[in-house]
Design an enzyme around this catalytic site. Structure first.
Site, PDB file in Angstrom:
ATOM      1  CG  ASP A   1      -4.543  -1.170   3.023  1.00 19.65           C
ATOM      2  OD1 ASP A   1      -4.885  -1.137   1.802  1.00 19.65           O
ATOM      3  OD2 ASP A   1      -3.914  -0.207   3.421  1.00 19.65           O
TER       4      ASP A   1
ATOM      5  CG  ASP B   1      -1.725   1.301   1.304  1.00 14.10           C
ATOM      6  OD1 ASP B   1      -2.495   1.655   0.424  1.00 14.10           O
ATOM      7  OD2 ASP B   1      -1.932   1.892   2.605  1.00 14.10           O
TER       8      ASP B   1
END
Length: 771
Positions: free
Chosen positions: A670, A477
């Site tokens: 996430d 990420d």
């Protein structure tokens, strides 16, 4: 916890706890009644973690654990209880974590179930656990000393008998030597070998054959057969020296294994022991800083504590007064103290290095971050990778097969050469005990997990290390992972009479009443006093204006400050937000505000690429920022404006191509992809949901720990495979030799002890930290 029981007048509970030789008896009614006291909610506060609904989790310490089979027996026995959800036992520390539904089962019933099979369980207390370890160590040394002394004396009597030609020693003296050997062997069989008998009895009560079953059969068979030969004056059937020798060797091997096992669990135990026993509670703050000393276990939410320099913080809390440097090295692996100010959170177990602090307690007991870390470690050590599960299944079947092989060996040699049948059968029973096979994985996992904890990486699930060693792709990420996840002042450019310091102070003063991320970035970057302003006006989406003396200043978008386009410097950071400061349609300063890549990110990317891994960047941010970061770090693939669904589909597509994916992230968005990846690493500073989804957790967001973690995972699996191959090879070679009659009982016990020690010693190599 111990003090609570004593204050309640129940201190004789511990007399029952330490009594020996009572495993087979029904539990005393008084002891059962005392166990029921642990069902009290107040008593459970310090060692029971309350989850949703009626689900609870208790941290217990177990007495009587002698080998990996004991752990297996307790886990299987408790899992059969209705209402027990999970049971995780840390073999290295003998600490158990039991989750149960309190509406279906009480804690006292769990304690009774453990006691019913010959063990004892108590609320975990680090000092009592240490005392128990010392007691067990002393008992083990005493048994080893008795066996060793007996072995040496018996061998002194046996050597002349072996060396002298037949008839050279007169019969009266020969039998005197044999009787003396018997007398010296009796304490070994009755006292030193007791742990093997107890373990066997526990196995028999649960209708299974454990690892100590063949050992017990071998010891008792050899001793009583030798005694029968002694009283019947059968000279060549007396081998008391072999009995004392292999008991000594087995006990010696177990003692050294225990020392090594405790060494592998030292990292976890150090975390448990971080909390101090007492704290300084402020009773009349801020009027007075007078404090009273209270037990840390009795702290309550909202208590105000005084933590002096050099003291350990006893509970999670928020700083209400003072600022200092906090040493969190044992929690995060970061050696440098971290600055903490008013309003910031501090965690239990860290050390106040510089100045006094007043802290308001916001988490206690099992709710602290430290307790959560220890729970994760215990959970990870209890969960076993695929190789370990295969080894355990094989070991449990192997013991039963070994007993059948021993029976067949006895029958075969009884028909072929009855004089040697007894000792060959004993050697078969002893030499192939699968202790090394059962130790191969837990020893390595405990050592590796402890090493990772020292590095600041928590292993939350047991499969993580095995899967991590096989990954082919790493998916990052962006915000909060490769970058810090917060706005910062990246660059400042002035064009008029103001210097950089004055421009920054003025901009910070204009934004001082705002909570916008840009405002926080400017305020954090400024260290100078703020000038007094008036007539502050906020224009949403554009900026803020304010009056300083006779001049109206504007701060915000460049077009809000001036109608003329600003002169952007050539070295201006790409993808940064541009904020202008000016007056009278003139821009006098530009501020570049953006999210800074972590200092170690570029080095981490290079190290991972050198390992042959393919790197991906998945982010919900706009394309310019994502592409700029990917280009700067040299990432192989990048995708911008990715929704949680897009991230999940991206990782799933990689997996369909046969790739093994490690996902690294920190946000709520996430969580789905962290759960979907083959193995995941959550940033410790991220959201609770992300941390709950991660297989590993980076405590203090030290991304530079990632290459070392990958290397350690590969070393761990390499050592586990070495251990399993050695254990299997040893049994394949040793068993035929014993069946063929080429191995004596004492040599068999030596081989068994050395094989276990080799496995544990090999695992200890994982503790060593790279310089």
């Amino acid at each position: 916890m111990a003090q609570t029981i004593i204050d309640a007048g129940l201190d004789d509970y511990y007399q029952h706890r330490t009594e020996g030789g009572r495993q087979a008896e029904a539990l005393p009614a008084e002891l059962l009644q005392q166990m029921q006291l642990y069902d009290n909610d107040e008593l459970q506060k310090s060692f029971v973690h309350l989850e949703s609904g009626q689900v609870r989790e208790a941290a217990l310490m177990l007495e009587g654990i002698t080998c990996a089979a004991c752990v297996w027996l307790n886990e299987q026995h408790l899992r059969r209880l209705p209402g027990v959800l999970t049971v995780d036992i840390n073999y290295a520390t003998h600490r158990a974590r039991v989750r149960w539904d309190n509406s279906r089962l009480q804690l006292s019933a769990i304690l009774e179930a453990i006691a019913a099979i010959g063990y004892r369980a108590h609320p975990y207390d680090a000092s009592r656990q240490e005392a128990l370890h010392q007691k067990e160590r002393k008992q083990a040394l005493n048994r080893l000393w008795v066996a060793g002394l007996s072995m040496m004396q018996v061998m002194m009597y046996a050597v002349p008998v072996y060396m002298a030609p037949d008839g050279e020693i007169e019969a009266q003296y020969l039998w005197l030597l044999h009787w003396a050997s018997f007398v010296l062997t009796v304490p070994v069989v009755i006292y030193s070998a007791t742990p093997f008998y107890r373990a066997t009895w526990r196995d028999l009560k649960t209708r299974r054959a454990g690892m100590d079953t063949p050992v017990t059969i071998g010891i008792l068979t050899a001793f009583f057969a030798s005694f029968w030969a002694l009283i019947n004056r059968i000279e060549h059937g007396i081998y008391f020296d072999s009995v004392s020798m292999f008991v000594f060797l087995l006990l010696g091997g177990r003692y050294l294994e225990g020392v090594a096992r405790r060494k592998t669990g030292e990292a976890t135990e150090r975390l448990v022991k971080l909390l101090p026993a007492f704290a300084h509670r402020l009773d009349n703050w801020p009027a007075s800083r007078d404090s009273s000393e209270v037990a840390a276990a009795n702290l309550a939410l909202g208590d105000l504590l005084l933590v002096k320099p050099g003291e350990t913080i006893p509970a999670d809390g928020i700083i209400r007064d003072g600022q200092s440097s906090i040493d969190e090295s044992l929690l995060s692996g970061e050696s440098l103290p971290v600055a903490r100010r008013i309003g910031e959170e501090v965690v239990a177990g860290s050390v106040n290095s510089a100045s006094p602090l007043v802290i308001e307690v916001n988490r206690i007991g099992q709710g602290t971050r430290l307790a959560g870390i220890v729970r994760l470690l215990d959970q990870a050590l209890a969960e076993k990778p695929r190789l370990a599960l295969l080894a355990d299944r094989f070991a449990s079947v192997f013991v039963a097969a070994l007993l059948l092989v021993a029976l067949a060996t006895f029958a075969g040699w009884y028909w072929y050469e009855p004089a040697r049948v007894l000792w060959i059968t004993v050697a078969v029973l002893v030499i192939s005990c699968p202790c090394a096979l059962s130790l191969a994985t837990p020893a390595a996992l405990t050592a590796a997990t402890g090493h990772l904890a020292q590095l600041g990486v928590l292993t939350a699930r047991g499969h993580a290390l095995e899967t991590l060693s096989k990954i082919s792709d790493v998916v990052f990420d962006k915000t909060g992972t490769l970058t810090h996840g917060r706005m910062q002042l990246l660059q400042l450019q002035t064009f008029g009479s103001l210097d950089n310091g004055a421009a920054l102070a003025l901009a910070a003063a204009i934004e001082s009443g705002s909570e916008h991320p840009i405002a926080r970035a400017l305020l954090a970057a400024n260290a100078a006093p703020l000038p007094a302003l008036g007539d502050v006006v906020n224009t949403p989406g554009q900026g803020i204006s304010a009056r300083l003396r006779d001049t109206v200043w504007r701060l915000g978008r460049p077009e809000f400050v001036s109608s003329r386009a600003p002169a952007i410097p050539d070295n201006w950071p790409a993808a940064a937000t541009c904020i202008a400061l000016g007056h009278d349609d003139e821009i006098v300063a530009l501020f570049a505000i953006g999210d800074q890549p972590r200092a170690e990110a570029a080095a981490v990317v290079q190290q991972l690429q050198r390992r042959g891994l393919t790197l991906h960047l998945l982010s919900g941010d706009a394309a310019p920022a994502v592409e700029h970061l990917a280009a700067n770090l040299g990432l192989d693939h990048a995708r911008a404006a990715a929704t949680p669904e897009d991230k999940l589909a991206y990782v799933s597509q990689l997996q369909l191509q046969g790739r093994r994916v490690l996902m690294i992230g920190d946000g709520v968005n996430d969580a789905p992809v962290l759960a979907r990846a083959d193995v995941s690493l959550a940033m410790g500073g991220g959201t609770d949901v992300a941390r709950a989804s991660g297989d590993l957790i980076l405590i203090h967001d030290e991304l530079g720990r990632l290459p070392a973690t990958l290397a350690l995972a590969q070393r761990t699996m390499h050592i586990i495979r070495q251990n399993l191959w050695w254990a299997a090879l040893y049994n394949l070679l040793a068993l035929p030799l014993a069946i063929a009659g080429w191995v004596t009982p004492w040599l068999a016990s030596l081989g068994m002890a050395l094989s276990s020690l080799l496995v544990v010693g090999n695992a200890l190599r994982l503790i060593k930290r790279d310089k």
